[in-house]
Design a protein around this motif. Structure first.
Motif, PDB file in Angstrom:
ATOM      1  N   ASP A   1     -10.725  80.398  45.839  1.00 30.98           N
ATOM      2  CA  ASP A   1     -11.371  79.106  45.609  1.00 30.98           C
ATOM      3  C   ASP A   1     -11.024  78.212  46.794  1.00 30.98           C
ATOM      4  OD1 ASP A   1     -12.241  76.620  44.835  1.00 30.98           O
ATOM      5  OD2 ASP A   1     -10.994  76.501  43.019  1.00 30.98           O
ATOM      6  N   ILE A   2     -11.998  77.979  47.674  1.00 32.09           N
ATOM      7  CA  ILE A   2     -11.683  77.249  48.903  1.00 32.09           C
ATOM      8  C   ILE A   2     -11.372  75.777  48.642  1.00 32.09           C
ATOM      9  CG2 ILE A   2     -13.019  78.826  50.342  1.00 32.09           C
ATOM     10  CD1 ILE A   2     -15.216  76.674  50.421  1.00 32.09           C
ATOM     11  N   GLY A   3     -11.613  75.316  47.416  1.00 30.56           N
ATOM     12  CA  GLY A   3     -11.226  73.950  47.077  1.00 30.56           C
ATOM     13  C   GLY A   3      -9.777  73.844  46.636  1.00 30.56           C
ATOM     14  N   ASP A   4      -9.129  74.986  46.443  1.00 28.96           N
ATOM     15  CA  ASP A   4      -7.739  75.006  45.997  1.00 28.96           C
ATOM     16  C   ASP A   4      -6.797  74.838  47.179  1.00 28.96           C
ATOM     17  OD1 ASP A   4      -5.729  75.797  43.762  1.00 28.96           O
ATOM     18  OD2 ASP A   4      -5.235  77.128  45.439  1.00 28.96           O
ATOM     19  N   GLU A   5      -5.845  73.935  47.081  1.00 32.19           N
ATOM     20  CA  GLU A   5      -4.945  73.655  48.198  1.00 32.19           C
ATOM     21  C   GLU A   5      -4.085  74.865  48.541  1.00 32.19           C
ATOM     22  OE1 GLU A   5      -2.873  71.906  51.318  1.00 32.19           O
ATOM     23  OE2 GLU A   5      -4.836  71.519  50.418  1.00 32.19           O
TER      24      GLU A   5
ATOM     25  N   GLN B   1     -26.690  87.025  68.167  1.00 30.60           N
ATOM     26  CA  GLN B   1     -25.946  86.491  69.308  1.00 30.60           C
ATOM     27  C   GLN B   1     -25.302  85.142  69.012  1.00 30.60           C
ATOM     28  OE1 GLN B   1     -29.002  86.705  72.405  1.00 30.60           O
ATOM     29  NE2 GLN B   1     -28.007  88.515  73.251  1.00 30.60           N
ATOM     30  N   ASN B   2     -25.584  84.596  67.837  1.00 26.28           N
ATOM     31  CA  ASN B   2     -24.937  83.360  67.419  1.00 26.28           C
ATOM     32  C   ASN B   2     -23.439  83.618  67.254  1.00 26.28           C
ATOM     33  OD1 ASN B   2     -23.918  81.229  65.602  1.00 26.28           O
ATOM     34  ND2 ASN B   2     -26.077  80.642  65.438  1.00 26.28           N
ATOM     35  N   ARG B   3     -22.608  82.697  67.709  1.00 22.13           N
ATOM     36  CA  ARG B   3     -21.165  82.914  67.701  1.00 22.13           C
ATOM     37  C   ARG B   3     -20.522  82.629  66.352  1.00 22.13           C
ATOM     38  NH1 ARG B   3     -18.920  83.549  72.670  1.00 22.13           N
ATOM     39  NH2 ARG B   3     -16.904  82.771  71.962  1.00 22.13           N
ATOM     40  N   GLN B   4     -21.284  82.137  65.394  1.00 12.64           N
ATOM     41  CA  GLN B   4     -20.728  81.872  64.066  1.00 12.64           C
ATOM     42  C   GLN B   4     -20.314  83.193  63.419  1.00 12.64           C
ATOM     43  OE1 GLN B   4     -23.130  79.201  61.803  1.00 12.64           O
ATOM     44  NE2 GLN B   4     -22.210  79.792  59.832  1.00 12.64           N
ATOM     45  N   ALA B   5     -19.167  83.200  62.725  1.00 17.37           N
ATOM     46  CA  ALA B   5     -18.608  84.448  62.207  1.00 17.37           C
ATOM     47  C   ALA B   5     -19.524  85.128  61.198  1.00 17.37           C
ATOM     48  CB  ALA B   5     -17.240  84.190  61.582  1.00 17.37           C
ATOM     49  N   ILE B   6     -20.109  84.371  60.289  1.00 14.56           N
ATOM     50  CA  ILE B   6     -20.986  84.951  59.279  1.00 14.56           C
ATOM     51  C   ILE B   6     -22.144  83.993  59.021  1.00 14.56           C
ATOM     52  CG2 ILE B   6     -19.548  84.050  57.402  1.00 14.56           C
ATOM     53  CD1 ILE B   6     -20.364  86.524  55.758  1.00 14.56           C
TER      54      ILE B   6
ATOM     55  N   VAL C   1     -15.355  81.905  54.704  1.00 17.47           N
ATOM     56  CA  VAL C   1     -14.488  82.600  53.750  1.00 17.47           C
ATOM     57  C   VAL C   1     -15.188  82.728  52.398  1.00 17.47           C
ATOM     58  CG1 VAL C   1     -12.324  82.443  52.460  1.00 17.47           C
ATOM     59  CG2 VAL C   1     -12.358  81.920  54.914  1.00 17.47           C
ATOM     60  N   LYS C   2     -15.825  81.658  51.969  1.00 17.53           N
ATOM     61  CA  LYS C   2     -16.526  81.688  50.686  1.00 17.53           C
ATOM     62  C   LYS C   2     -17.679  82.686  50.715  1.00 17.53           C
ATOM     63  CE  LYS C   2     -18.712  78.595  47.301  1.00 17.53           C
ATOM     64  NZ  LYS C   2     -20.019  79.260  47.205  1.00 17.53           N
ATOM     65  N   ASN C   3     -18.434  82.723  51.820  1.00 20.70           N
ATOM     66  CA  ASN C   3     -19.576  83.629  51.907  1.00 20.70           C
ATOM     67  C   ASN C   3     -19.150  85.086  51.741  1.00 20.70           C
ATOM     68  OD1 ASN C   3     -21.704  81.828  52.238  1.00 20.70           O
ATOM     69  ND2 ASN C   3     -21.550  81.793  54.455  1.00 20.70           N
ATOM     70  N   LEU C   4     -18.087  85.494  52.460  1.00 20.31           N
ATOM     71  CA  LEU C   4     -17.704  86.904  52.442  1.00 20.31           C
ATOM     72  C   LEU C   4     -16.902  87.286  51.210  1.00 20.31           C
ATOM     73  CD1 LEU C   4     -17.705  89.658  53.737  1.00 20.31           C
ATOM     74  CD2 LEU C   4     -15.703  88.999  55.066  1.00 20.31           C
TER      75      LEU C   4
ATOM     76  N   VAL D   1      -1.344  69.906  54.899  1.00 18.38           N
ATOM     77  CA  VAL D   1      -2.271  69.297  55.846  1.00 18.38           C
ATOM     78  C   VAL D   1      -1.485  68.413  56.798  1.00 18.38           C
ATOM     79  CG1 VAL D   1      -4.293  67.834  56.145  1.00 18.38           C
ATOM     80  CG2 VAL D   1      -4.153  69.371  54.182  1.00 18.38           C
ATOM     81  N   LYS D   2      -1.514  68.754  58.087  1.00 18.19           N
ATOM     82  CA  LYS D   2      -0.792  67.974  59.085  1.00 18.19           C
ATOM     83  C   LYS D   2      -1.719  67.428  60.159  1.00 18.19           C
ATOM     84  CE  LYS D   2       3.522  70.571  58.559  1.00 18.19           C
ATOM     85  NZ  LYS D   2       4.526  71.418  59.259  1.00 18.19           N
ATOM     86  N   LEU D   3      -2.742  68.213  60.485  1.00 16.55           N
ATOM     87  CA  LEU D   3      -3.616  67.809  61.576  1.00 16.55           C
ATOM     88  C   LEU D   3      -5.020  67.540  61.044  1.00 16.55           C
ATOM     89  CD1 LEU D   3      -2.551  70.431  64.265  1.00 16.55           C
ATOM     90  CD2 LEU D   3      -1.797  68.062  64.074  1.00 16.55           C
ATOM     91  N   GLU D   4      -5.595  66.439  61.419  1.00 16.15           N
ATOM     92  CA  GLU D   4      -6.946  66.099  61.000  1.00 16.15           C
ATOM     93  C   GLU D   4      -7.926  67.153  61.526  1.00 16.15           C
ATOM     94  OE1 GLU D   4     -10.168  62.421  61.370  1.00 16.15           O
ATOM     95  OE2 GLU D   4      -8.152  62.238  62.199  1.00 16.15           O
ATOM     96  N   GLY D   5      -8.799  67.614  60.645  1.00  8.98           N
ATOM     97  CA  GLY D   5      -9.805  68.587  61.037  1.00  8.98           C
ATOM     98  C   GLY D   5      -9.304  70.027  61.011  1.00  8.98           C
ATOM     99  N   ARG D   6      -8.062  70.259  60.509  1.00  7.70           N
ATOM    100  CA  ARG D   6      -7.517  71.618  60.502  1.00  7.70           C
ATOM    101  C   ARG D   6      -8.354  72.542  59.616  1.00  7.70           C
ATOM    102  NH1 ARG D   6      -2.344  73.418  61.907  1.00  7.70           N
ATOM    103  NH2 ARG D   6      -2.442  75.692  62.060  1.00  7.70           N
ATOM    104  N   ASP D   7      -8.846  72.028  58.475  1.00  8.12           N
ATOM    105  CA  ASP D   7      -9.665  72.821  57.566  1.00  8.12           C
ATOM    106  C   ASP D   7     -11.136  72.599  57.902  1.00  8.12           C
ATOM    107  OD1 ASP D   7      -7.370  73.668  56.278  1.00  8.12           O
ATOM    108  OD2 ASP D   7      -7.425  72.035  54.828  1.00  8.12           O
ATOM    109  N   ALA D   8     -11.602  73.250  58.952  1.00  6.35           N
ATOM    110  CA  ALA D   8     -12.987  73.079  59.380  1.00  6.35           C
ATOM    111  C   ALA D   8     -13.934  73.535  58.274  1.00  6.35           C
ATOM    112  CB  ALA D   8     -13.234  73.877  60.656  1.00  6.35           C
ATOM    113  N   PRO D   9     -14.937  72.707  57.930  1.00 11.65           N
ATOM    114  CA  PRO D   9     -15.866  73.083  56.849  1.00 11.65           C
ATOM    115  C   PRO D   9     -16.533  74.430  57.075  1.00 11.65           C
ATOM    116  CG  PRO D   9     -16.150  70.772  57.467  1.00 11.65           C
ATOM    117  CD  PRO D   9     -15.219  71.373  58.469  1.00 11.65           C
ATOM    118  N   ARG D  10     -16.919  74.734  58.322  1.00 11.23           N
ATOM    119  CA  ARG D  10     -17.596  76.001  58.575  1.00 11.23           C
ATOM    120  C   ARG D  10     -16.659  77.169  58.310  1.00 11.23           C
ATOM    121  NH1 ARG D  10     -19.965  77.529  64.440  1.00 11.23           N
ATOM    122  NH2 ARG D  10     -17.913  78.475  64.684  1.00 11.23           N
ATOM    123  N   TYR D  11     -15.406  77.035  58.679  1.00  7.98           N
ATOM    124  CA  TYR D  11     -14.414  78.081  58.458  1.00  7.98           C
ATOM    125  C   TYR D  11     -14.262  78.356  56.964  1.00  7.98           C
ATOM    126  CZ  TYR D  11      -9.786  80.341  58.690  1.00  7.98           C
ATOM    127  OH  TYR D  11      -8.733  81.197  58.570  1.00  7.98           O
TER     128      TYR D  11
END
Length: 381
Positions: A53-57, A181-186, A106-109, A92-102
């Protein structure tokens, strides 16, 4: 002998999903996918207890730790910078560490992809083989794979079954190549045009919802344009023949010269854009806006190529190797072919001429379909 038609026509569920999955930066996991019969994202050193569950800390903390572990391996594993293996150290220490696309990847796969979904995995370069694979089972949190570059830090993975094709990247259309050729993982493939092309390469002839698709290979190293045109002409002829059959006018159809028959019965609204790869060996494919036409075109192509006896084909049986069960599409195809050949038995000259034309075109182009005819011994044989 009873003729058995194997249309090798995949019936695909309407909610079926397709994903383009890039095997890591520089395609570095391409061979690992093959060796482990699995697919995965670049998330070493963690184990999900359930479908994440990507919403779970807690899950997010694991993913932050995985990124630290992966970065450490890539930097040469310096002992002084060995990352912590304590989840609580990854708040959470750095702003933007949990990139939405990342997170979405994970959720897609690991969450959204379900058994039977198709994954398109490009290799490096235009000449490399594109891997096509289906997910084999639901997510198993205990299934992780060993990757040499990550030592003992195993990677959560999904089991797959690879589809045996030899499609190189250059054999796909430009839109499909851009996705690969798109660099996005999935990437989830949602456009119908793109889906049809991937289905053609993965399954050949197929039915998806209220449409079908036809795929034929031309395998001769040198192919004359006229010979390829003849193959396309005959494909259109069988499509028009199907229209005449459904209109109850097949006897009229076979009494006409071939070009006249096409002009009178060909229905452009039933056919989609054709895809042609002219490199030898090559292919052509086309989506059809009717679930039954692709199977009928493939059946008539293979029957005419082999010069099948119309009388024997009136009792033909359909046994589809591409599905684990008999579908309504298989039963409809069997009835359509039988009805067609019953009428053709009274037009031997027409059928013999058609068979000669089809066989010549097939021989000159090395035409291959996944559909095939086999003989089944009768009780008296």
């Amino acid at each position: 002998m009873t003729l058995i038609l194997d249309p090798a026509m995949r019936v695909i569920e309407k909610d079926h999903q397709i994903f383009v999955l890039h095997p890591g930066d520089g395609k570095r996991f391409y061979n690992d996918f093959i060796a482990t019969s699995s697919i995965f994202l670049d998330i070493p050193g963690i184990k999900f207890e359930t479908s994440p569950d990507i919403g779970d800390e807690g899950v997010r903390q694991q993913l932050r730790m995985s990124r630290a572990i992966g970065g450490w391996h890539k930097s040469g594993r310096p002992e002084a910078r060995k990352p912590s293996r304590l989840i609580e150290d990854y708040g959470v220490k750095l702003e933007g560490r949990d990139a939405p696309r990342y997170m979405r990847e994970v959720k897609n796969l690991y969450v959204d992809a379900k058994p039977g979904d198709l994954f398109v995995i490009p290799g490096p370069g235009y000449n490399s083989r594109v891997l096509l694979a289906e997910l084999s089972e639901d997510f198993d949190p205990d299934f992780r794979v060993d990757i040499a570059r990550y030592g003992a830090d195993r990677v959560p993975a999904r089991r797959v079954t690879f589809i045996q094709t030899e499609s190189a990247k250059y054999e796909f259309g430009q839109r499909a190549i851009q996705l690969m050729q798109n660099r996005q993982a999935i990437i989830r493939v949602s456009d119908d045009h793109d889906r049809h092309e991937f289905y053609e390469h993965a399954y050949g002839d197929y039915v998806w919802g209220d449409v079908s698709g036809s795929y034929m290979e031309v395998t001769e190293q040198v192919i004359d344009q006229k010979d390829l045109t003849d193959v396309l002409f005959l494909t259109n002829l069988y499509g028009a023949m199907y229209v005449a059959l459904k209109a109850g006018e097949l006897e009229t159809f076979i009494g006409l010269p071939l070009h006249v028959a096409i002009n009178q019965y060909y229905n452009r609204e039933l056919f989609g854009d054709i895809s042609i790869e002219v490199h030898s060996p090559g292919f052509f494919g086309r989506p059809m806006k009717n679930p039954a036409i692709a199977g009928f075109v493939a059946a008539m192509t293979v029957l005419a190529t082999m010069g099948a006896s119309p009388l024997a084909a009136t009792t033909i049986e359909v046994q589809n190797s591409a599905n684990g069960r008999v579908s309504a599409c298989d039963l409809e195809l069997e009835a359509d072919v039988r009805s067609t050949m019953q009428i053709v038995t009274n037009a031997h000259a027409w059928w013999d001429d058609l068979c000669k034309t089809q066989k010549a075109a097939a021989d000159q182009t090395g035409l291959k379909t996944k559909a095939k005819i086999v003989d089944k011994p009768t009780d008296n044989d």
